[in-house]
Design a protein around this motif. Structure first.
Motif, mmCIF file in Angstrom:
data_model
loop_
_atom_site.group_PDB
_atom_site.id
_atom_site.type_symbol
_atom_site.label_atom_id
_atom_site.label_comp_id
_atom_site.label_asym_id
_atom_site.label_seq_id
_atom_site.Cartn_x
_atom_site.Cartn_y
_atom_site.Cartn_z
ATOM 1 N N GLU A 376 40.309 29.288 44.949
ATOM 2 C CA GLU A 376 39.732 28.408 43.934
ATOM 3 C C GLU A 376 38.780 29.219 43.060
ATOM 4 O OE1 GLU A 376 39.467 24.358 46.740
ATOM 5 O OE2 GLU A 376 37.690 25.603 46.370
ATOM 6 N N ALA A 377 38.800 28.962 41.760
ATOM 7 C CA ALA A 377 37.911 29.672 40.838
ATOM 8 C C ALA A 377 36.875 28.710 40.277
ATOM 9 C CB ALA A 377 38.714 30.299 39.710
ATOM 10 N N TYR A 378 35.610 29.157 40.288
ATOM 11 C CA TYR A 378 34.493 28.377 39.757
ATOM 12 C C TYR A 378 33.792 29.217 38.696
ATOM 13 C CZ TYR A 378 35.055 25.539 43.989
ATOM 14 O OH TYR A 378 35.551 24.739 44.993
ATOM 15 N N GLY A 379 33.409 28.585 37.610
ATOM 16 C CA GLY A 379 32.691 29.308 36.570
ATOM 17 C C GLY A 379 33.171 28.921 35.191
ATOM 18 N N ILE A 482 32.835 36.428 45.705
ATOM 19 C CA ILE A 482 33.896 35.909 46.567
ATOM 20 C C ILE A 482 33.256 35.242 47.777
ATOM 21 C CG2 ILE A 482 36.017 36.450 47.815
ATOM 22 C CD1 ILE A 482 36.058 39.112 46.228
ATOM 23 N N THR A 483 33.635 33.996 48.033
ATOM 24 C CA THR A 483 33.201 33.272 49.222
ATOM 25 C C THR A 483 34.442 32.755 49.944
ATOM 26 O OG1 THR A 483 32.955 31.220 47.944
ATOM 27 C CG2 THR A 483 30.997 32.602 48.179
ATOM 28 N N GLY A 484 34.255 32.157 51.103
ATOM 29 C CA GLY A 484 35.408 31.675 51.850
ATOM 30 C C GLY A 484 35.075 30.529 52.776
ATOM 31 N N ASP A 485 36.090 29.704 53.077
ATOM 32 C CA ASP A 485 35.923 28.630 54.045
ATOM 33 C C ASP A 485 35.559 29.202 55.414
ATOM 34 O OD1 ASP A 485 36.375 26.614 52.294
ATOM 35 O OD2 ASP A 485 38.334 26.022 53.078
ATOM 36 N N PRO A 520 28.155 36.640 32.387
ATOM 37 C CA PRO A 520 29.441 36.114 32.860
ATOM 38 C C PRO A 520 29.528 36.231 34.379
ATOM 39 C CG PRO A 520 29.746 37.645 31.021
ATOM 40 C CD PRO A 520 28.326 37.775 31.464
ATOM 41 N N ALA A 521 29.828 35.147 35.044
ATOM 42 C CA ALA A 521 29.889 35.149 36.508
ATOM 43 C C ALA A 521 30.933 34.147 36.970
ATOM 44 C CB ALA A 521 28.525 34.812 37.108
ATOM 45 N N VAL A 522 31.822 34.592 37.827
ATOM 46 C CA VAL A 522 32.884 33.749 38.370
ATOM 47 C C VAL A 522 32.833 33.837 39.892
ATOM 48 C CG1 VAL A 522 35.383 33.470 38.599
ATOM 49 C CG2 VAL A 522 34.382 33.989 36.359
ATOM 50 N N ARG A 523 32.941 32.685 40.533
ATOM 51 C CA ARG A 523 33.030 32.658 42.003
ATOM 52 C C ARG A 523 34.452 32.295 42.396
ATOM 53 N NH1 ARG A 523 32.268 28.852 46.406
ATOM 54 N NH2 ARG A 523 31.846 27.154 44.933
ATOM 55 N N LEU A 524 35.047 33.128 43.228
ATOM 56 C CA LEU A 524 36.355 32.847 43.792
ATOM 57 C C LEU A 524 36.172 32.435 45.242
ATOM 58 C CD1 LEU A 524 38.444 35.851 42.378
ATOM 59 C CD2 LEU A 524 38.151 33.553 41.408
ATOM 60 N N HIS A 525 36.655 31.257 45.585
ATOM 61 C CA HIS A 525 36.493 30.741 46.944
ATOM 62 C C HIS A 525 37.843 30.731 47.647
ATOM 63 C CE1 HIS A 525 34.449 28.591 50.154
ATOM 64 N NE2 HIS A 525 35.517 27.823 50.240
#
Length: 543
Positions: A376-379, A482-485, A520-525
């Motif tokens: 999932e991408a957030y930002g 990058i984060t994760g469940d 610019p910052a994007v979090r990928l989960h």
């Protein structure tokens, strides 16, 4: 082997020589070697006056040696074979380098990832000795590790007081907890800042317990110490002049290359020292550990026993002292206080605020702007970005002319080594398998698709290292988090959160601080960590 600085770049050599002459004419080498706190200006004087004890550690730390010998002997009597160092940033990086270079086993616990922590907790508890290291005594990660190990030891029928040792500053909350709990407490020198503490109790205690020859490190540092007062033949002055002169000339991206060095992991220690010391007031030197040179105009390559624009030779103890001195010199040249860290607390405060505001409810992650398989991408991605490869392409295109991309991963950094492998696999095959499951591989995959520096840091470890530079240095960074469940979380005894919840809150707190600067910052989960890493690496290959 003597400590020395040599140059493979004539233009840099000329600039460094001129800067060194000016510094010598102003009496800076002698003043710094004597511990003069006025060298960084009136605003920094009071802090510097309380942060120059590192200059004396080659001598003052010798008083620790008899006690270290006693502690090591006691550990042998207890049949300890697994030394765990729970500490963040300057409280663990030097010991990690010392032990890796000496080829003695030390497990460094500098994460809040539940899977990684659980794996360490389960590893030979009956043969484990834990060193809790925190200068402030309030480090949230180390507090969690202490609570978890206290419970783990009690569950195993072991008195924690026989297996936990504390290294901290006098009067800290951790010292008080250690005394009340009956733990062995070793006081560190309060006049030494965390990132300058390699030769203090923070570096020496865990290293000695693991089996490293720490007396030799002090001997190596003591040999170079007299040179640091000299106007000529001073490796610390020469290296510091090179770093400072290069940055002032616009070459402020420092690629660290130790590929031919007998030391292991020294660039990771240098990365924290340089980034946290210089990255403030919109200025700084960006260290790039684990990256390849690209030849862009704002880059210099520093080789550790390896050729580069500037090359630093010498044994590990000398390297520690020379780089510390050089960083203090570079800070003076850049006009920053090399001993403060004014922006480090932002992510910590953000974490605490997020946890407090959420209470027992969900953390404020927001809604994903796109979903690509297990990612999932957030930002604030543009509307025309439809997949993961597109998101990565956009991030690379967003890097400004003199900027960089920072990849940070709040994941289990040992997970790749847990992947099943064929029993007869060659080392080359094993390396390929590990790389295919390691989020750190993303650094190299993205670096070949841009001429700008790409850095990689494991969270929350990097928050105590390059995190200061990200927020206080030049505001030209682009950030991929990058984060994760967490399928199997780990409650923290006595705290209203789990490790997984703390880990995610740390990521979100740092992201808030970065976005607050308009970067610019994007979090990928990763909704499935193993599949998510593989999918992410595959997408990077398509960029």
């Amino acid at each position: 082997m003597e400590a020395s600085i040599t140059f493979g770049d004539d233009a840099l050599a000329a600039r460094a020589a001129e800067a060194a002459r000016e510094l010598a004419a102003a009496g800076v080498p002698e003043a710094l070697a004597a511990g003069d706190p006025t060298l960084w200006g009136p605003a920094a004087e009071s802090q510097a006056a309380d942060r120059l004890g590192w200059l004396d550690l080659p001598t003052t730390s010798r008083s620790l040696l008899p006690r270290l010998a006693e502690l090591a002997e006691r550990a042998r009597e207890q049949e300890v074979e697994h030394v765990v160092l729970a500490g963040m940033g300057g409280s663990s990086l030097a010991a990690e380098v010392i032990c890796a270079s000496a080829d003695v086993p030390l497990t460094v616990l500098d994460t809040t990832d539940p899977a990684q922590v659980r794996r360490v907790l389960a590893d030979r508890p009956e043969r484990t000795l834990v060193v809790l290291a925190s200068k402030s005594g309030t480090t949230v990660e180390t507090d969690a590790h202490r609570r978890l190990y206290e419970r783990a030891f009690r569950d195993a029928g072991i008195d924690p007081a026989t297996r936990i040792l504390v290294v901290t500053d006098p009067g800290s909350p951790l010292e008080q907890t250690g005394i009340e709990s009956g733990y062995t407490v070793v006081q560190a020198d309060p006049r030494v800042g965390g990132r300058y503490s390699a030769l203090s109790a923070f570096g020496l205690v865990p290293s000695a317990l693991a089996g490293a020859d720490v007396a030799r490190l002090l001997d190596e540092a003591a040999e170079v110490r007299p040179l640091l007062a000299l106007p000529e033949g001073n490796p610390g002055l020469e290296l510091g002049a090179a770093l400072g002169a290069a940055a002032l000339a616009g070459r402020d991206k420092l690629v660290l290359d130790a590929s031919l060095s007998a030391t292991t992991g020294l660039p990771d220690w240098i990365e924290q020292l340089v980034a946290e010391s210089t990255g403030k007031q919109g200025r700084g030197i960006l260290p790039v550990a684990g990256g390849e040179p690209t030849g862009v105009p704002d880059e210099i390559v520093a080789g550790i026993a390896t050729d580069g624009a500037v090359r630093a030779d010498g044994p590990l103890g000398a390297q520690f002292l020379v780089w510390e001195y050089a960083t203090a010199i570079a800070g003076r040249m850049l006009g920053v206080d090399p001993f403060d860290q004014p922006n480090v607390a932002e992510a910590k405060d953000g974490t605490a605020r997020i946890l407090a505001e959420a209470g027992e409810g969900p953390l404020p992650t927001g809604a994903p702007v796109l979903v690509d398989g297990p990612v999932e991408a957030y930002g604030d991605l543009p509307a025309d970005v439809k997949d993961l490869s597109g998101a990565l392409t956009w991030l690379l295109s967003a890097i400004p002319e003199r900027g960089y991309l920072a990849v940070t991963a709040f994941l289990d950094r040992e997970a790749a080594f847990e992947v099943p492998v064929p029993p007869d696999a060659s080392f080359e095959v094993l390396t390929d398998i590990w790389a295919a499951h390691d989020a750190a591989t993303l650094q190299g995959l993205l670096a070949v698709r841009t001429d700008r520096p790409v850095t990689f840091g494991w969270g929350p470890r990097y928050l105590h290292s390059t995190g200061q530079y990200h927020k206080g240095g030049p505001q030209d960074g682009v950030f991929l988090q990058i984060t994760g469940d967490v399928p199997d979380d780990l409650p923290v005894p006595g705290r209203p959160y789990t490790l997984g919840r703390l880990q995610l809150a740390q990521a979100l707190g740092d992201l808030d601080a970065l976005r607050g600067r308009g970067r610019p910052a994007v979090r990928l989960h990763l909704t499935d960590r193993e599949a998510g890493v593989r999918h992410l690496l595959a997408a990077a290959r398509e960029v």
